[in-house]
Design a protein around this motif. Structure first.
Motif, mmCIF file in Angstrom:
data_model
loop_
_atom_site.group_PDB
_atom_site.id
_atom_site.type_symbol
_atom_site.label_atom_id
_atom_site.label_comp_id
_atom_site.label_asym_id
_atom_site.label_seq_id
_atom_site.Cartn_x
_atom_site.Cartn_y
_atom_site.Cartn_z
ATOM 1 N N SER A 1 0.818 -1.216 0.000
ATOM 2 C CA SER A 1 0.000 0.000 0.000
ATOM 3 C C SER A 1 0.853 1.269 0.000
ATOM 4 O O SER A 1 0.394 2.321 -0.427
ATOM 5 C CB SER A 1 -0.970 0.004 1.185
ATOM 6 O OG SER A 1 -0.253 0.018 2.401
ATOM 7 N N GLU B 1 1.318 1.589 -3.967
ATOM 8 C CA GLU B 1 0.225 1.491 -4.945
ATOM 9 C C GLU B 1 -0.133 2.828 -5.586
ATOM 10 O O GLU B 1 -0.421 2.895 -6.776
ATOM 11 C CB GLU B 1 -0.989 0.829 -4.303
ATOM 12 C CG GLU B 1 -0.749 -0.650 -4.073
ATOM 13 C CD GLU B 1 -1.779 -1.314 -3.186
ATOM 14 O OE1 GLU B 1 -2.534 -0.610 -2.484
ATOM 15 O OE2 GLU B 1 -1.810 -2.562 -3.189
ATOM 16 N N VAL C 1 2.740 -2.945 -9.001
ATOM 17 C CA VAL C 1 2.816 -3.476 -7.635
ATOM 18 C C VAL C 1 1.931 -4.708 -7.615
ATOM 19 O O VAL C 1 0.766 -4.644 -8.003
ATOM 20 C CB VAL C 1 2.309 -2.452 -6.590
ATOM 21 C CG1 VAL C 1 2.371 -3.035 -5.192
ATOM 22 C CG2 VAL C 1 3.098 -1.154 -6.679
#
Length: 91
Positions: A5, A8, A31
């Protein structure tokens, strides 16, 4: 600990990589989550795209982006007529 995260929202962003005194620009191309990883927070891989005329060897390099600076181990995984692709795996 960094996670998928963290990257991303940076897909398409260019990172400056210090390659022994030479500065190269690599684009974060993808990713991907690694579903079978036991890593806390989950494993993931990053794919970077760089210039064909200045390929990097498998090694650890300093990556600096707009909101990120860290050392990342990358491996060249493929190439086409215009680019070399690298992968970093966090597992």
């Amino acid at each position: 600990m960094i996670s998928a995260s963290d990257f991303e929202s940076s897909v398409g962003q260019t990172f400056t990589v210090d390659a022994g005194g030479t500065q190269l620009r690599l684009e974060l191309h993808a990713v991907r989550a690694l579903s079978s990883s036991a890593r806390p927070g989950g494993g993931f891989s990053l794919q970077f795209k760089g210039p064909r005329n200045a390929a990097l060897q498998q090694a650890t390099y300093r990556f600096v982006g707009a909101d990120f600076a860290d050392d990342i181990f990358i491996v060249p995984v493929s190439a086409d007529a215009t680019a070399v692709f690298y992968e970093a795996v966090f597992n």
